[in-house]
Enzyme design. Structure first.
Site, PDB file in Angstrom:
ATOM      1  N   CYS A   1      -2.500   2.816   8.059  1.00 33.56           N
ATOM      2  CA  CYS A   1      -3.939   2.754   8.313  1.00 33.56           C
ATOM      3  C   CYS A   1      -4.206   2.391   9.780  1.00 33.56           C
ATOM      4  CB  CYS A   1      -4.552   1.706   7.405  1.00 33.56           C
ATOM      5  SG  CYS A   1      -3.989   0.054   7.847  1.00 33.56           S
TER       6      CYS A   1
ATOM      7  N   CYS B   1      -0.979  -5.240   6.859  1.00 34.16           N
ATOM      8  CA  CYS B   1      -0.717  -4.011   7.613  1.00 34.16           C
ATOM      9  C   CYS B   1       0.041  -4.317   8.907  1.00 34.16           C
ATOM     10  CB  CYS B   1      -2.018  -3.315   7.965  1.00 34.16           C
ATOM     11  SG  CYS B   1      -3.136  -3.117   6.578  1.00 34.16           S
TER      12      CYS B   1
ATOM     13  N   CYS C   1       0.806  -1.225   0.000  1.00 37.04           N
ATOM     14  CA  CYS C   1       0.000   0.000   0.000  1.00 37.04           C
ATOM     15  C   CYS C   1       0.836   1.270   0.000  1.00 37.04           C
ATOM     16  CB  CYS C   1      -0.900   0.016   1.232  1.00 37.04           C
ATOM     17  SG  CYS C   1       0.051   0.001   2.755  1.00 37.04           S
TER      18      CYS C   1
ATOM     19  N   ASP D   1       2.411   2.473   2.567  1.00 42.18           N
ATOM     20  CA  ASP D   1       2.468   3.089   3.895  1.00 42.18           C
ATOM     21  C   ASP D   1       3.833   2.842   4.541  1.00 42.18           C
ATOM     22  OD1 ASP D   1      -0.047   4.034   3.613  1.00 42.18           O
ATOM     23  OD2 ASP D   1      -1.005   2.424   4.726  1.00 42.18           O
TER      24      ASP D   1
HETATM   25 FE1  FES Z   1      -1.192   0.286   4.388  1.00 40.05          FE
HETATM   26 FE2  FES Z   1      -2.670  -0.880   6.197  1.00 40.05          FE
HETATM   27  S1  FES Z   1      -3.295  -0.232   4.236  1.00 40.05           S
HETATM   28  S2  FES Z   1      -0.577  -0.400   6.316  1.00 40.05           S
END
Ligand code: FES
Length: 122
Positions: A63, A107, A38, A40
């Site tokens: 998230c 995640c 994602c 992140d």
């Molecule tokens: Fe990226 Fe959860 S969607 S860490």
């Protein structure tokens, strides 16, 4: 369609009241990992006293599940020895949270990865 009901109480608790979120300015070890799924990012900072993890903090652009996992991870290792912290895996973090919806399991993988990277940076 995924609903919030898929999250356990522990996930909600750690998302709404994250433990050890913030920065350690004079950290002894820092580990930053990005989530390929994602994009992140999670940064973990450690302060150690000899063999003991005196303090651990995290910052994330992740998230809700990433925040909850990071928070849970810090509670698993704070005050522990480096030897114990080295044994903490992604599975341990996910298990401590109870359960994550399958789509959010990736995640929780950031937390132990960033921890181990920070330990490697000591
Ligand atoms: Fe990226 Fe959860 S969607 S860490």
């Amino acid at each position: 369609m995924e609903s919030n009901c898929d999250y356990t109480k522990a996930v909600f608790d750690h998302f709404q009241n994250p433990r050890n979120m913030g920065e350690i300015e004079d950290a002894d070890g820092v580990g930053t990992v990005g989530n390929p799924s994602c994009g992140d990012v999670l940064k973990v900072m450690l302060k150690v006293d000899g063999d003991k993890i005196e303090d651990v903090k995290f910052q994330t652009f992740g998230c809700a599940a990433a925040i909850a996992s990071s928070s849970m991870m810090t509670t698993l290792v704070k005050g522990k020895s480096l030897g114990e912290a080295k044994k903490v895996t992604n599975k341990d973090v996910a298990a401590a949270l109870g359960q994550l919806p399958p789509i959010k399991v990736h995640c929780s993988n950031l937390a132990a990865d960033a921890l181990q990277k920070a330990i490697g940076d000591l």
